[in-house]
Write an enzyme that holds these catalytic residues in place. Structure first.
Site, mmCIF file in Angstrom:
data_model
loop_
_atom_site.group_PDB
_atom_site.id
_atom_site.type_symbol
_atom_site.label_atom_id
_atom_site.label_comp_id
_atom_site.label_asym_id
_atom_site.label_seq_id
_atom_site.Cartn_x
_atom_site.Cartn_y
_atom_site.Cartn_z
ATOM 1 N N GLY A 38 0.724 -1.265 0.000
ATOM 2 C CA GLY A 38 0.000 0.000 0.000
ATOM 3 C C GLY A 38 0.750 1.310 0.000
ATOM 4 O O GLY A 38 1.051 1.894 -1.048
ATOM 5 N N VAL A 68 -3.248 -8.152 7.596
ATOM 6 C CA VAL A 68 -2.735 -9.204 6.727
ATOM 7 C C VAL A 68 -2.512 -8.636 5.329
ATOM 8 O O VAL A 68 -3.467 -8.263 4.646
ATOM 9 C CB VAL A 68 -3.695 -10.414 6.661
ATOM 10 C CG1 VAL A 68 -3.143 -11.484 5.722
ATOM 11 C CG2 VAL A 68 -3.940 -10.984 8.043
ATOM 12 N N THR A 70 1.197 -9.302 3.576
ATOM 13 C CA THR A 70 2.274 -10.070 2.942
ATOM 14 C C THR A 70 2.291 -11.541 3.339
ATOM 15 O O THR A 70 3.092 -12.308 2.802
ATOM 16 C CB THR A 70 3.636 -9.454 3.306
ATOM 17 O OG1 THR A 70 3.780 -9.446 4.738
ATOM 18 C CG2 THR A 70 3.746 -8.025 2.791
ATOM 19 N N ASP A 128 4.048 -5.416 15.071
ATOM 20 C CA ASP A 128 4.188 -5.816 13.668
ATOM 21 C C ASP A 128 4.209 -7.334 13.552
ATOM 22 O O ASP A 128 4.954 -8.007 14.262
ATOM 23 C CB ASP A 128 5.479 -5.220 13.097
ATOM 24 C CG ASP A 128 5.397 -5.014 11.600
ATOM 25 O OD1 ASP A 128 4.940 -5.932 10.913
ATOM 26 O OD2 ASP A 128 5.793 -3.926 11.131
ATOM 27 N N ILE A 129 3.393 -7.873 12.647
ATOM 28 C CA ILE A 129 3.345 -9.308 12.413
ATOM 29 C C ILE A 129 3.990 -9.653 11.061
ATOM 30 O O ILE A 129 4.941 -10.428 10.988
ATOM 31 C CB ILE A 129 1.900 -9.842 12.437
ATOM 32 C CG1 ILE A 129 1.236 -9.509 13.787
ATOM 33 C CG2 ILE A 129 1.878 -11.346 12.166
ATOM 34 C CD1 ILE A 129 1.950 -10.100 14.984
ATOM 35 N N LYS A 140 16.860 -15.920 7.735
ATOM 36 C CA LYS A 140 17.105 -17.369 7.759
ATOM 37 C C LYS A 140 17.710 -17.833 6.432
ATOM 38 O O LYS A 140 18.605 -18.690 6.401
ATOM 39 C CB LYS A 140 15.790 -18.112 8.032
ATOM 40 C CG LYS A 140 15.937 -19.631 7.957
ATOM 41 C CD LYS A 140 14.633 -20.350 8.284
ATOM 42 C CE LYS A 140 14.813 -21.865 8.197
ATOM 43 N NZ LYS A 140 13.591 -22.594 8.608
ATOM 44 N N TYR A 215 37.512 3.785 29.354
ATOM 45 C CA TYR A 215 37.947 2.517 29.929
ATOM 46 C C TYR A 215 36.981 2.136 31.039
ATOM 47 O O TYR A 215 36.054 2.870 31.352
ATOM 48 C CB TYR A 215 39.388 2.582 30.461
ATOM 49 C CG TYR A 215 39.692 3.739 31.388
ATOM 50 C CD1 TYR A 215 39.319 3.707 32.729
ATOM 51 C CD2 TYR A 215 40.385 4.850 30.928
ATOM 52 C CE1 TYR A 215 39.605 4.752 33.583
ATOM 53 C CE2 TYR A 215 40.679 5.910 31.777
ATOM 54 C CZ TYR A 215 40.297 5.858 33.100
ATOM 55 O OH TYR A 215 40.575 6.894 33.944
ATOM 56 N N HIS A 284 33.517 8.415 44.571
ATOM 57 C CA HIS A 284 33.456 6.951 44.627
ATOM 58 C C HIS A 284 32.063 6.467 45.052
ATOM 59 O O HIS A 284 31.911 5.639 45.944
ATOM 60 C CB HIS A 284 34.531 6.401 45.562
ATOM 61 C CG HIS A 284 35.920 6.683 45.076
ATOM 62 N ND1 HIS A 284 37.029 6.341 45.799
ATOM 63 C CD2 HIS A 284 36.373 7.277 43.940
ATOM 64 C CE1 HIS A 284 38.119 6.720 45.127
ATOM 65 N NE2 HIS A 284 37.736 7.287 44.000
ATOM 66 N N GLY A 313 38.498 16.175 42.979
ATOM 67 C CA GLY A 313 38.239 15.196 41.927
ATOM 68 C C GLY A 313 36.844 14.630 41.952
ATOM 69 O O GLY A 313 36.605 13.530 41.435
#
Length: 529
Positions: A38, A68, A70, A128-129, A140, A215, A284, A313
């Protein structure tokens, strides 16, 4: 190479059409036959390019309100057929099924629909189905089919179309298949999270787009930061905007989160101050300073004074806009990160001279977010609720009254204490102008008595305006023995808050009565391991 395959037919069925036109035009240039549904079909036709409708191929219209479209053998047969399997090839011929070599899909936006606060029916319709089935089928069969599962892969597809003129190696196809299963597994995890009831014995975590950090806890450890996509940006530090400074490390992220949560919770805990501003100083993961006043500079000064040695710090978080005056206050003081809902242009100019200083913009954390906390252990993961909400019960258990004027200070103190590593002890003080600040903290010791003995408190560094006999001591869990009360009495403490619940509660209460200390039980523990 023998495994190279040229695309001849493509199925395109997408929700969003952005950035699709270049791909469609290039496929058309390469002579690829296009099949579509569509809205996508209309988009392709608007480009002046011929396209075959799915309906004309299957002989069925889109039905059930578009649910429905595809799901038909003529579509899935063309995708799943094995080109080197003679039986598959014969059946394609027998049933007039075209081979489909490329599938481009963009799933319905389930996560963003949930985040928007849409109704349940609207959310369900965004599951989505057909799209998810197309993705799995094409992935696959990656030996024969290229699958493009989201807009994130559009550019990679276009680059390869331009570079290889429509031919894809098995390595290319397998790469796209990996992306496809990443998309499908994440999509299913998001749907499961929506349906997952409290108390379920199952958990699904799906993380994308990891940001590599400088890190980990130590420079030899690698670290990556991932955002949870299903948490609104206004309730998380994850979407904080970084205005300047070098890249963040693992420790920086943890400390920034601790600073943001401590400042926000302190802000919510205080209700008697107009135009309140909370400031946290974190080192800390522990608050070494925390204050709430009606003036930003005063809050900063009090928070810093809580433990000026440990503040070196540190990470600082404000709950209000940082001004030039506040930025200039830091002078040559070394801090790693400053977090605030906003910075004035003048403040940014001052901070801009300190290139390594990180500035993060993040709104105040809501009082309740209902977030989950995740922590890995060897071979598994622990999941729990965030420790949120304010304590409301303050039960008198001693002969000496815990005056009502101390309850507000106690609420602030409980908030401060719960952000300290257990076993946690906090001392909080109220100034004459009503300001609250954390004036002593003991945390991370293997027993509660040592946390009390190691308080960074006025007995080591007298703080102006601190009277221990007027301050409140808070413990994150019950005192198991009277020895902690004896030590608190030596310091001059006269007000104590603890959860209660020990088999020796009466022994502790008796010690308080003996020393003239007022104590209340909250009935709520706040361990932070």
């Amino acid at each position: 190479m023998a495994d190279n395959k040229k695309i001849k037919t493509a199925l395109v069925s997408v929700y969003h059409k952005e950035n699709l036109d270049g791909i469609i035009k290039r496929l058309n240039e390469l002579g690829v036959q296009l099949i579509s549904t569509g809205g996508t079909k209309s988009f392709i036709e608007s480009l002046g390019i011929q396209v075959t409708s799915v309906e004309s191929l299957t002989g069925y219209p889109s039905i059930l309100g578009g649910r429905v479209k595809t799901l038909h053998p003529k579509i899935f047969g063309g995708i799943l057929s094995r080109r080197d399997n003679q039986g598959d090839v014969s059946q394609l011929t027998e049933y007039a099924i075209p081979e489909i070599d490329l599938v481009i899909v963009d799933l319905y936006p389930f996560e963003s629909t949930v985040a928007s606060g849409a109704s349940e029916q609207e959310i369900i319709e965004k599951i989505d189905i057909g799209g998810i089935s197309l993705i799995r089928a094409a992935a696959k069969n990656f030996k024969d089919v290229v699958i493009v599962p989201s807009q994130n892969e559009y550019q990679s597809l276009l680059d390869l179309l331009n570079e290889k003129n429509g031919e894809f190696s098995q390595e290319d196809r397998k790469w796209f298949a990996g992306k496809a299963f990443s998309v499908s597994s994440h999509y299913d995890a998001a749907i499961f999270s929506y349906f997952n009831d409290e108390g379920s014995d199952a958990e699904r975590i799906s993380l994308n787009n990891g940001q590599v950090l400088r890190y980990g806890e130590n420079p030899h450890q690698k670290a990556t930061f991932y955002k949870f996509n299903n948490v609104p940006s206004e309730v998380t530090l994850a979407n904080a905007q970084v205005l300047q400074g070098k890249a963040l490390s693992y420790n920086n992220m943890l400390d920034a989160d601790a600073a943001w949560k401590a400042a926000s919770d302190a802000f919510h805990s205080v209700t008697h101050i107009e135009n309140k501003v909370a400031v946290s100083v974190i080192k800390h993961l522990n608050p070494c300073g925390l204050a709430v006043t009606g003036n930003m500079l005063e809050s900063l000064e009090l928070a810093w004074a809580g433990d000026p040695i440990s503040a070196f710090g540190s990470i600082i978080c404000f709950t209000e806009t940082v001004t030039k005056e506040v930025a200039e206050w830091f002078g040559s003081k070394f801090v790693e990160i400053v977090i605030a809902p906003e910075f004035t242009e003048e403040a940014l100019e001052v901070f801009g001279k300190r290139k390594n200083l990180r500035l993060l913009v993040s709104p105040v954390k809501p009082e309740i977010t209902n977030e989950k906390l995740y922590r890995s252990v060897s071979g598994g993961m622990l999941v729990q609720d965030e420790d949120e909400g304010m304590d409301t019960q303050f039960e008198k258990v001693t002969q000496k009254e815990f005056g009502s004027e101390k309850i507000n200070l106690a609420k602030f103190g409980v908030t401060a204490c719960k952000h300290l590593k257990s076993n946690a002890i906090a001392i909080v003080t109220q100034k004459e102008n009503g300001a609250f600040w954390l004036t002593g903290a003991g945390m991370g010791q293997p027993n509660r008595l040592d946390s009390l003995r190691h308080l960074t408190m006025p007995r080591f560094n007298m703080k102006e305006g601190v009277k221990l006999e007027e301050s409140v001591l808070i413990s994150d869990a019950f005192f198991p023995f009277r020895d902690s009360i004896e030590t608190a009495n030596e310091y001059g403490v006269k007000y104590i808050v603890e959860p209660g619940g020990s088999i020796r509660d009466q022994e502790v209460i008796d010690a308080c009565n003996e020393f003239g200390i007022a104590m209340v039980f909250t009935g709520r523990r706040h361990f932070k391991h």
